[in-house]
Write a protein that holds these residues in place. Structure first.
Motif, short mmCIF file in Angstrom:
data_model
loop_
_atom_site.label_atom_id
_atom_site.label_comp_id
_atom_site.label_asym_id
_atom_site.label_seq_id
_atom_site.Cartn_x
_atom_site.Cartn_y
_atom_site.Cartn_z
N ALA A 143 2.00 6.61 -6.91
CA ALA A 143 0.83 7.47 -7.43
C ALA A 143 1.36 8.90 -7.52
CB ALA A 143 -0.53 7.20 -6.55
N GLN A 144 1.97 9.21 -6.24
CA GLN A 144 2.37 10.65 -6.13
C GLN A 144 3.62 10.85 -7.12
OE1 GLN A 144 2.94 11.55 -1.76
NE2 GLN A 144 2.49 9.58 -1.52
N ALA A 198 0.76 -1.13 0.04
CA ALA A 198 0.11 -0.09 -0.02
C ALA A 198 0.89 1.25 0.01
CB ALA A 198 -1.16 0.07 1.17
N LYS A 199 1.77 1.28 0.78
CA LYS A 199 2.83 2.43 0.81
C LYS A 199 3.49 2.63 -0.54
CE LYS A 199 5.48 5.47 2.75
NZ LYS A 199 4.82 6.62 3.47
N GLU A 200 4.08 1.37 -1.15
CA GLU A 200 4.61 1.40 -2.41
C GLU A 200 3.78 2.21 -3.58
OE1 GLU A 200 7.27 -1.48 -4.93
OE2 GLU A 200 5.24 -2.27 -4.41
N GLU A 201 2.30 1.60 -3.65
CA GLU A 201 1.20 2.24 -4.43
C GLU A 201 1.16 3.64 -4.22
OE1 GLU A 201 -2.96 1.25 -6.03
OE2 GLU A 201 -2.37 -0.09 -4.35
N SER A 202 1.19 3.92 -3.03
CA SER A 202 0.87 5.36 -2.71
C SER A 202 1.92 6.32 -3.23
CB SER A 202 0.63 5.61 -1.10
OG SER A 202 0.55 6.94 -0.75
N VAL A 203 3.35 5.85 -2.93
CA VAL A 203 4.25 6.56 -3.29
C VAL A 203 4.40 6.67 -4.88
CG1 VAL A 203 6.85 6.72 -3.57
CG2 VAL A 203 5.62 6.36 -1.45
#
Length: 354
Positions: free
Chosen positions: A121-122, A114-119
């Motif tokens: 996306a940013q 989830a953290k990887e996906e969030s980064v």
């Protein structure tokens, strides 16, 4: 009395069996025809082999079995792929999102994803902001670097906290190259023997080689061909210069090409003081190698066996990522490793004086 004892043993055995009832992976998969096979692989590396398969029925599939030791596994169907921590539990896997739940280890890995996906996306959004004029390229570059550092720090934290289980060992592959030899040795010492796979064995071998070529150790000589096909040895250049920088690079390596202007500038500044460079290329194509030498303005000696990552010279120094450097004194002693940018300039200022 005997019947009562026998009954107690049966109950105890049944309870033990229920406590170790194995795993069930209940998977959902979208846009996949009934009868399509989903495969379970033995690990999460390229060398993993298929160990089980299941057919899709009404957008679902199931794997069942018994896993004595929790290990990372790959579930794959066409272009859809997910990595899970396979352990004896009732697991739920969403192939579309690539996320598995139902156990503590999978929750840890899902949080990392989830953290990887969030980064990611940013990072993607930064490009749109530059196109819209909301950010300059320099501002976007700075923001990009900050996000990458943030993800790296989180990944390292999760790795350290879980290095004694399969999730930490799996993520360790991503942080190994960013850590010092001392940090890697400390982490590898905590990995249980039962979790040491081929990747960890490779890392251990690499650290052993790097110990032999650490600062203060004598350099290891090797011979390869220059761009004209003439055999040359590292030792002949070491003897000629007060200090020789061995620069491991390749024409296909973006970070190497980005660093090269700094190396060119450094060479021009110190070459008359007894500083020399030897480029060791991890190229596999002679023409590409020669073209890069000319394009990047490289004027110092070069050598290669054109064997890509199987480069013999790189193996002698435990090089697993490039650019990578080794600084050697004229007496053959290794003075420094992995100097780049400001660190390289600072070290050479120290050795030669400003």
């Amino acid at each position: 009395m005997k019947k009562a004892l026998l009954f107690s043993c049966v109950v105890a055995a049944a309870m033990a069996s229920c406590g170790n009832s194995g795993y069930t992976v209940n998977g959902t998969i979208a846009d996949t025809a009934d009868g399509t096979y989903v495969y379970l692989y033995s690990g999460a590396t390229r060398s993993a082999r298929v160990v089980d398969s299941a057919k899709v029925e009404n957008g679902a599939f199931r794997f069942q079995g018994n896993q004595q030791l929790a290990e990372m596994r790959t579930v794959s169907c066409g272009k859809q792929k997910a990595v899970i921590a396979l352990e004896n539990a009732n697991l739920n896997l969403d192939m579309q999102g690539g996320v598995c739940s139902g156990s503590a280890l999978n929750d840890v890995y899902a949080a990392y994803l989830a953290k990887e996906e969030s980064v990611n996306a940013q990072l993607k959004a930064l490009g749109g902001k530059v196109d819209a004029g909301d950010l300059t390229e320099e501002e976007a570059k700075a923001a990009w670097g900050k996000l990458i550092d943030e993800l790296g720090a989180y990944e390292l934290q999760v790795t350290r906290e879980n290095i004694q289980n399969c999730v930490g060992v799996h993520l360790y592959r991503n942080v190994f190259y960013d850590l010092s030899d001392e940090e890697n040795e400390a982490l590898m010492a905590q990995i249980p023997e039962r979790l040491k796979n081929e990747t960890i064995a490779k890392f251990e071998q690499n650290i052993a080689v790097r110990r032999k070529t650490a600062v203060g150790q004598p350099f290891v000589d090797f011979t390869m061909n220059d761009p004209d096909g003439k055999a040359v040895s590292l030792g002949q250049y070491v003897r000629q210069n007060k200090y020789t920088l061995v620069d491991f690079w390749a024409s296909w390596c973006g970070p190497c090409r980005a660093e090269m202007p700094n190396v060119v500038e450094t060479y021009a500044k110190y070459k008359d003081k007894g500083f020399g460079i030897v480029g060791v290329s991890l190229d596999s194509d002679l023409d590409n190698w020669k073209k890069a030498i000319e394009t990047l303005g490289i004027t110092w000696p070069q050598m290669s066996d054109l064997k890509y990552w199987n480069c013999a010279g790189a193996a002698e120094y435990g090089v697993m990522s490039i650019p990578s450097t080794v600084l050697i004194g004229q007496d053959g002693t290794i003075v420094a490793r992995d100097l780049r940018g400001e660190d390289m300039a600072k070290k050479l200022d120290e050795l030669f004086g400003r």
